[in-house]
Design an enzyme around this catalytic site. Structure first.
Site, PDB file in Angstrom:
ATOM      1  N   GLU A  26      20.033  43.607  50.133  1.00  0.00           N
ATOM      2  CA  GLU A  26      20.136  43.788  48.425  1.00  0.00           C
ATOM      3  C   GLU A  26      19.101  44.860  47.864  1.00  0.00           C
ATOM      4  OE1 GLU A  26      23.188  43.989  46.986  1.00  0.00           O
ATOM      5  OE2 GLU A  26      22.646  43.099  45.197  1.00  0.00           O
ATOM      6  N   LYS A  43      31.722  50.606  38.245  1.00  0.00           N
ATOM      7  CA  LYS A  43      31.767  49.190  38.517  1.00  0.00           C
ATOM      8  C   LYS A  43      32.620  49.661  39.442  1.00  0.00           C
ATOM      9  CE  LYS A  43      30.691  45.735  37.930  1.00  0.00           C
ATOM     10  NZ  LYS A  43      28.919  45.031  38.580  1.00  0.00           N
ATOM     11  N   HIS A  96      10.264  48.982  65.612  1.00  0.00           N
ATOM     12  CA  HIS A  96      11.179  49.676  66.729  1.00  0.00           C
ATOM     13  C   HIS A  96      11.695  51.582  65.986  1.00  0.00           C
ATOM     14  CE1 HIS A  96      11.082  47.141  69.763  1.00  0.00           C
ATOM     15  NE2 HIS A  96      12.046  46.340  68.533  1.00  0.00           N
ATOM     16  N   CYS A 154      38.199  54.881  36.917  1.00  0.00           N
ATOM     17  CA  CYS A 154      38.279  55.273  35.665  1.00  0.00           C
ATOM     18  C   CYS A 154      38.877  54.279  35.205  1.00  0.00           C
ATOM     19  CB  CYS A 154      39.211  56.488  35.346  1.00  0.00           C
ATOM     20  SG  CYS A 154      38.935  57.736  37.070  1.00  0.00           S
ATOM     21  N   GLU A 162      20.531  51.943  44.086  1.00  0.00           N
ATOM     22  CA  GLU A 162      21.182  52.524  42.747  1.00  0.00           C
ATOM     23  C   GLU A 162      20.915  52.853  41.434  1.00  0.00           C
ATOM     24  OE1 GLU A 162      23.653  48.447  43.047  1.00  0.00           O
ATOM     25  OE2 GLU A 162      25.460  50.569  43.479  1.00  0.00           O
ATOM     26  N   ASN A 222      44.718  56.498  36.543  1.00  0.00           N
ATOM     27  CA  ASN A 222      43.712  55.902  37.184  1.00  0.00           C
ATOM     28  C   ASN A 222      43.606  55.768  38.313  1.00  0.00           C
ATOM     29  OD1 ASN A 222      41.310  54.503  37.977  1.00  0.00           O
ATOM     30  ND2 ASN A 222      42.181  53.015  36.952  1.00  0.00           N
ATOM     31  N   GLY A 223      43.099  56.962  38.919  1.00  0.00           N
ATOM     32  CA  GLY A 223      43.951  56.704  41.295  1.00  0.00           C
ATOM     33  C   GLY A 223      43.590  57.761  41.231  1.00  0.00           C
ATOM     34  N   ARG A 226      33.903  51.636  33.275  1.00  0.00           N
ATOM     35  CA  ARG A 226      34.502  52.111  34.610  1.00  0.00           C
ATOM     36  C   ARG A 226      34.585  53.450  35.987  1.00  0.00           C
ATOM     37  NH1 ARG A 226      38.111  47.944  35.583  1.00  0.00           N
ATOM     38  NH2 ARG A 226      40.061  49.322  36.253  1.00  0.00           N
ATOM     39  N   TRP A 286      36.333  58.304  36.555  1.00  0.00           N
ATOM     40  CA  TRP A 286      34.788  59.124  37.497  1.00  0.00           C
ATOM     41  C   TRP A 286      35.229  59.591  38.317  1.00  0.00           C
ATOM     42  CZ3 TRP A 286      35.353  57.292  42.347  1.00  0.00           C
ATOM     43  CH2 TRP A 286      34.125  57.173  43.367  1.00  0.00           C
ATOM     44  N   LYS A 323      19.861  47.566  45.257  1.00  0.00           N
ATOM     45  CA  LYS A 323      19.277  47.707  43.778  1.00  0.00           C
ATOM     46  C   LYS A 323      18.862  48.563  43.242  1.00  0.00           C
ATOM     47  CE  LYS A 323      22.438  45.916  42.803  1.00  0.00           C
ATOM     48  NZ  LYS A 323      23.493  45.025  43.713  1.00  0.00           N
TER      49      LYS A 323
HETATM   50  C1  AGP Z   1      26.444  46.860  43.313  1.00  0.00           C
HETATM   51  O1  AGP Z   1      26.073  46.884  43.148  1.00  0.00           O
HETATM   52  C2  AGP Z   1      27.470  48.125  44.289  1.00  0.00           C
HETATM   53  N1  AGP Z   1      28.150  48.600  42.440  1.00  0.00           N
HETATM   54  C3  AGP Z   1      28.734  48.280  44.944  1.00  0.00           C
HETATM   55  O2  AGP Z   1      28.443  48.437  45.811  1.00  0.00           O
HETATM   56  C4  AGP Z   1      29.729  46.895  44.619  1.00  0.00           C
HETATM   57  O3  AGP Z   1      29.186  46.189  45.486  1.00  0.00           O
HETATM   58  C5  AGP Z   1      30.768  47.548  45.697  1.00  0.00           C
HETATM   59  O4  AGP Z   1      31.649  48.937  45.237  1.00  0.00           O
HETATM   60  C6  AGP Z   1      31.940  46.102  45.909  1.00  0.00           C
HETATM   61  O5  AGP Z   1      32.748  46.212  45.202  1.00  0.00           O
HETATM   62  P1  AGP Z   1      33.650  44.506  44.913  1.00  0.00           P
HETATM   63  O6  AGP Z   1      32.316  43.619  45.016  1.00  0.00           O
HETATM   64  O7  AGP Z   1      34.415  44.961  43.577  1.00  0.00           O
HETATM   65  O8  AGP Z   1      34.439  45.125  45.967  1.00  0.00           O
END
Ligand code: AGP
Length: 632
Positions: A505, A627, A528, A2, A512, A100-101, A27, A74, A509
């Site tokens: 990756e 994030k 397979h 958050c 997400e 936050n937490g 965040r 969040w 992307k």
């Molecule tokens: C990446 O597009 C994602 N948002 C997510 O997988 C991210 O890479 C992951 O949460 C790790 O974050 P960090 O690199 O800040 O540890």
């Protein structure tokens, strides 16, 4: 995670809080709220959904309050509804808290407080905090508190009872000169202005106002008043702390004409690679020079005599680490293992005296990665072998983050702040960090000839211009291509060798930000099982770059074509065989296979971006994501 923001000073707090929340919205963005203190009353406004909903609610409200806190959420405990949005207040709505937490012992605390007559209005863990503070304050004042500031004392006593990882900001309608902030395993920084003070869970909320910052450490709380900042331990001991000046420019957190932060960050990659090369490589190094080609600033006892490397990371950082594994094994000949941080915590691989453990996290705040490293630190300390302790390293874009307290050494990826939730430029910067590390190790162990190192450096120097050429030549075409996939429900991404992590990756992307189901596979594995998924409705994206698996990937692509799949190829420029194989081509310059991930990832980032943008989705703040994930 958050976003927390707080203000005490001479200007209307509400505007500063809203501006700060806007900078922190990456965040968390499922609800938001602000609370201010004005003329002895607490004013709290909250809204479900994006920050815009909160902005609409408070628009036109005259609020000259000079003290306030804000939050963008969040959800962890309790659905994203208005009654679960922060700030949370005590029964009499005098005390407001943003957090936050996670408060792990909230159930016990809630039950006890309920028995004492406290009235709860949300499903969150956070709500116990204002009630607990109110309870302590009641006792302190009833006993004729001798403390100069009973409110501060009540917060201090309360946080000592909380278990978990948390950062807090607290205000009280009866204490208009106090903004109290707390840090325990979740980031919280204080900004020092002229007669005004700020707090936030990340720097973008503070840089428009001041560059003088004071990060709190775990187990510390601070009292911000209109005249200054006092920092204490949870035991109540006053601490002397020195602020430092942030080397940041407010323009770094603006879109600068791009439609989304993600697109801006994709376009920043040539600059990010250039910065990495200039920072860590002797780009004029030639094989006849006796000096080192790479300057990571790491002592010899970290990198010499290694038997194995183990890497822990999550998400995109895990993908960058898989590229790193190839590089360290191929260039320096060191067996390397990459584990999800969340798995490593519960099943770490055996530790040898000569193991280097690397934590990779762009934010430096991901709870799983930090916990894995904390566990690793503890098991090394337990082994009581002085050779073990230095062999821990962090690769991060935020060297000031919590990561720095867990590892003795850091490689800063210098990508500049990344706001888009989908990581792009920080991925590339992490991959670059692995080139530098692998080259350094290869030089130390003499696994590459000086001529081969010189050639690699030469090739690395060409990458920024090559990324620029991909961006220039591909973007318009990819934007057009994206039209074809507005209704697509599944994608398969294939790659082999060092481009297998790029297939993962590319798929991540797309998932997400476009919410399209996508899977990445090593191309040879498709037959397979996953091949059963293929038909004309499932496009296949294959990365086929010259090298020892090029022909193999083309054959795997043919297998997909034979099942009617629409084939998109990330391929070398002007390659006839590729032109013959694929329906759509995303060409990149021909480079050494080991360097190709830095180029092949670019069209995949653009493809995901344009498909999501075409679908009208919120590219920078995709649903359900944040994030960095600061909870387990
Ligand atoms: C990446 O597009 C994602 N948002 C997510 O997988 C991210 O890479 C992951 O949460 C790790 O974050 P960090 O690199 O800040 O540890």
């Amino acid at each position: 995670m958050c976003g927390i923001v707080g203000y005490i000073g001479t200007r209307p707090a509400s505007d500063i809080l809203m501006e700060g929340l806007q900078k922190l919205e990456y965040r968390g963005y499922d609800s938001a709220g602000v609370a201010t203190v004005l003329e002895g009353e607490l004013h709290c406004v909250r809204a479900k959904g994006k920050l815009q909903n909160l902005a609409e609610k408070i628009e036109g409200q005259e609020n000259p309050a000079r003290l306030g806190i804000g939050h963008t959420r969040w959800a962890t405990h309790g659905k994203p509804e208005e009654h679960n949005a922060h700030p949370h207040t005590d029964t009499y709505r005098r005390i407001a808290v943003v957090q936050n937490g996670i408060i792990e012992n909230y159930r016990e605390l809630r039950a006890t407080l309920k028995e004492k007559g406290h009235e709860f209005r949300s499903d969150t863990d956070t709500e116990v905090i204002p009630h607990l503070i109110a309870e302590h304050l009641k006792h302190l004042t009833a006993a004729g508190a001798i403390e100069a500031d009973p409110f501060f004392e009540a917060v201090r006593l309360s946080v000592k009872q909380l278990e978990g990882a948390f950062a807090l900001a607290v205000i009280n309608a009866d204490y208009p000169d106090d903004l109290i902030v707390v840090r325990q395993q979740a980031p919280l920084i204080i900004g020092l202005g002229q007669g005004e003070f700020f707090c936030a869970s990340d720097t973008p909320a503070i840089v428009p106002h001041t560059r003088a910052v004071l990060p709190l450490e775990n187990g510390e709380l601070a009292r911000l008043t209109p005249t200054g900042v006092e920092v204490y331990t949870f035991e109540g001991d006053r601490l002397k702390k020195r602020p430092f000046s942030l080397n940041w420019n407010p323009i770094m957190v603006e879109k600068q004409g791009f439609k989304h932060f993600m697109l801006k960050e994709i376009y920043e990659q040539p600059g990010v690679v250039r910065t990495g090369l200039e920072t860590y490589l002797d780009t004029a190094w030639t094989s006849d020079r006796a000096t080192k080609p790479v300057h990571l600033g790491l002592p010899d006892n970290v990198l010499d005599d290694l038997e194995q490397v183990q890497i822990v990371a999550c998400g995109t950082s895990w993908h960058a680490s898989l590229v790193g594994q190839y590089l360290i094994e191929q260039l320096a000949g060191i067996p390397t293992r990459v584990q999800y941080a969340s798995e490593f915590r519960y099943s770490p691989s055996p530790l040898t005296r000569h193991t280097l453990t690397i934590g990779v996290t762009q934010s430096g705040e991901t709870a799983d990665t930090l916990a894995a490293l904390e566990m690793e630190q503890a098991r090394r300390a337990e082994a009581a072998d002085s050779a073990l302790m230095p062999r821990m390293l962090g690769i991060t874009n935020r060297p000031e983050s919590s990561l720095s307290r867990l590892v003795p050494h850091i490689i800063d990826t210098h990508a500049g702040i990344e706001i888009g939730v989908a990581a792009t430029k920080t991925f590339t910067a992490q991959v670059m960090a692995f080139y530098f590390l692998a080259l350094d190790l290869a030089y130390r162990r003499q696994t590459l000839t000086p001529e081969a190192i010189e050639q690699l450096i030469e090739d690395l120097r060409l990458l920024p211009a090559q990324i620029e050429s991909v961006l220039e030549s591909q973007e318009r075409y990819i934007e057009e291509l994206a039209h074809n996939f507005s209704d697509t429900q599944d994608f398969i991404y294939l790659g082999r060798g060092i481009n297998f992590p790029i297939a993962l990756e590319g798929a991540l992307k797309l998932k997400e930000i476009s919410y399209i189901h996508a899977e990445g596979y090593p191309a040879g594995e498709m037959k397979h099982g996953p091949i059963a998924l293929l038909d004309a409705k499932v496009p296949v994206v294959a990365i086929a770059m010259p090298g020892n698996v090029y022909e193999k990937v083309l054959s795997n692509a043919q297998e997909a074509k034979a099942r009617d799949a629409q084939l998109i190829g990330v391929v070398p420029m002007n390659d006839e065989e590729a032109e013959f194989t694929f329906d759509s081509l995303l060409p990149v310059p021909v480079v050494d296979e080991l360097l190709s991930p830095v180029l092949t990832v670019i069209p995949l980032q653009l493809l995901a971006y344009h498909i999501a943008a075409r679908r009208g989705l919120d590219v920078d703040q995709p649903r359900n994501l944040a994030k960095s994930v600061t909870v387990e």
